[in-house]
Design a protein around this motif. Sequence first.
Motif, PDB file in Angstrom:
ATOM      1  N   GLU A   1       0.819  -1.208   0.000  1.00  0.00           N
ATOM      2  CA  GLU A   1       0.000   0.000   0.000  1.00  0.00           C
ATOM      3  C   GLU A   1       0.852   1.257   0.000  1.00  0.00           C
ATOM      4  N   LEU A   2       0.348   2.247  -0.719  1.00  0.00           N
ATOM      5  CA  LEU A   2       0.805   3.624  -0.558  1.00  0.00           C
ATOM      6  C   LEU A   2      -0.289   4.349   0.212  1.00  0.00           C
ATOM      7  N   LEU A   3       0.055   4.948   1.343  1.00  0.00           N
ATOM      8  CA  LEU A   3      -0.925   5.663   2.145  1.00  0.00           C
ATOM      9  C   LEU A   3      -0.446   7.101   2.326  1.00  0.00           C
ATOM     10  N   LEU A   4      -1.209   8.045   1.788  1.00  0.00           N
ATOM     11  CA  LEU A   4      -0.896   9.461   1.956  1.00  0.00           C
ATOM     12  C   LEU A   4      -1.782  10.028   3.054  1.00  0.00           C
ATOM     13  N   PHE A   5      -1.172  10.415   4.153  1.00  0.00           N
ATOM     14  CA  PHE A   5      -1.887  10.956   5.304  1.00  0.00           C
ATOM     15  C   PHE A   5      -2.087  12.456   5.081  1.00  0.00           C
ATOM     16  N   LEU A   6      -3.347  12.908   5.175  1.00  0.00           N
ATOM     17  CA  LEU A   6      -3.647  14.317   4.936  1.00  0.00           C
ATOM     18  C   LEU A   6      -3.939  15.098   6.208  1.00  0.00           C
ATOM     19  N   SER A   7      -4.755  14.539   7.105  1.00  0.00           N
ATOM     20  CA  SER A   7      -5.100  15.269   8.324  1.00  0.00           C
ATOM     21  C   SER A   7      -5.549  14.301   9.409  1.00  0.00           C
ATOM     22  N   GLY A   8      -5.475  14.760  10.658  1.00  0.00           N
ATOM     23  CA  GLY A   8      -5.897  13.968  11.790  1.00  0.00           C
ATOM     24  C   GLY A   8      -4.766  13.801  12.791  1.00  0.00           C
ATOM     25  N   GLU A   9      -5.035  13.053  13.830  1.00  0.00           N
ATOM     26  CA  GLU A   9      -4.034  12.715  14.844  1.00  0.00           C
ATOM     27  C   GLU A   9      -4.078  11.204  15.018  1.00  0.00           C
ATOM     28  N   ALA A  10      -2.975  10.528  14.679  1.00  0.00           N
ATOM     29  CA  ALA A  10      -3.000   9.063  14.713  1.00  0.00           C
ATOM     30  C   ALA A  10      -1.586   8.497  14.777  1.00  0.00           C
TER      31      ALA A  10
END
Length: 261
Positions: A35-44
């Motif tokens: 997987e390619l996962l692009l994180f855009l927003s949030g807290e995790a």
Amino acid sequence: MFRKEIGKSVVEVSHKRIDKPRKSVYFNHIHNHCELLLFLSGEADYNIDGQVYKPKPYDLLFIPAATYHYLIPTDSCPYENYVIGIDPSEISVQYETLFSPPLMINIKEDAEFKGFFTRLDVYAERYSKEDFDICAKALVLELVTYCAYRKHEMRSVHSGSLAHVEEMIAYISAHLEEKLDADRIARHFLLSRSYVQNLFSQNMHIGLKKYITQKKIYAAHADLLRGLSPNVVCEKYRFGDYSQFYRTYKKTFGISPREIK
């Protein structure tokens, strides 16, 4: 926002936003595709086989195939990302370069990088399902090639690790062709059996025995795809007897080992 299942080579492409993320939504999972996962927003936090990543906006994660991973929202603020699932055999040359080991880079200041993902939104909005599948597949393969081309310029974002758990996972990966259980791992790390089991399950959200079995069965699956016979694979990964291997394989993949061809 969209989620598209394309086919075997590019398994899935999605852009999603969760306004009120809950920890129960993001379960621990493993699958054949990377997987390619692009994180855009949030807290995790993101756990990839014992490595804990704390993504910031526009961090791009490269998640290898056959690795347990899960997201843990640490706040109730909206969470948004892009996810692209790819069959490793489709990108065999780039796979070793980009996905071993897991990698996380930030592309916030790179308009060309970000453009690949925004174009997916345009395709999803304007094109029919058939046209989207064609264009998205071409775009994803171009993105992977671009990532490999830019690899020498990338700097991996620092990740943390879970005490002992990362070492256990590395030990398991290095000894998949041997008999593995909690007793052996406890002896190797000079820890008690109960401590090893409890620490692993608490941090990985999966029992140690199940984790070992799943890692072995995914390694066996890869060997079957390369042409090894089921009997050889069963013996190679020490499944005990063929009936146990057969049941585990069919439960995991939905077909028998001999149907893989």
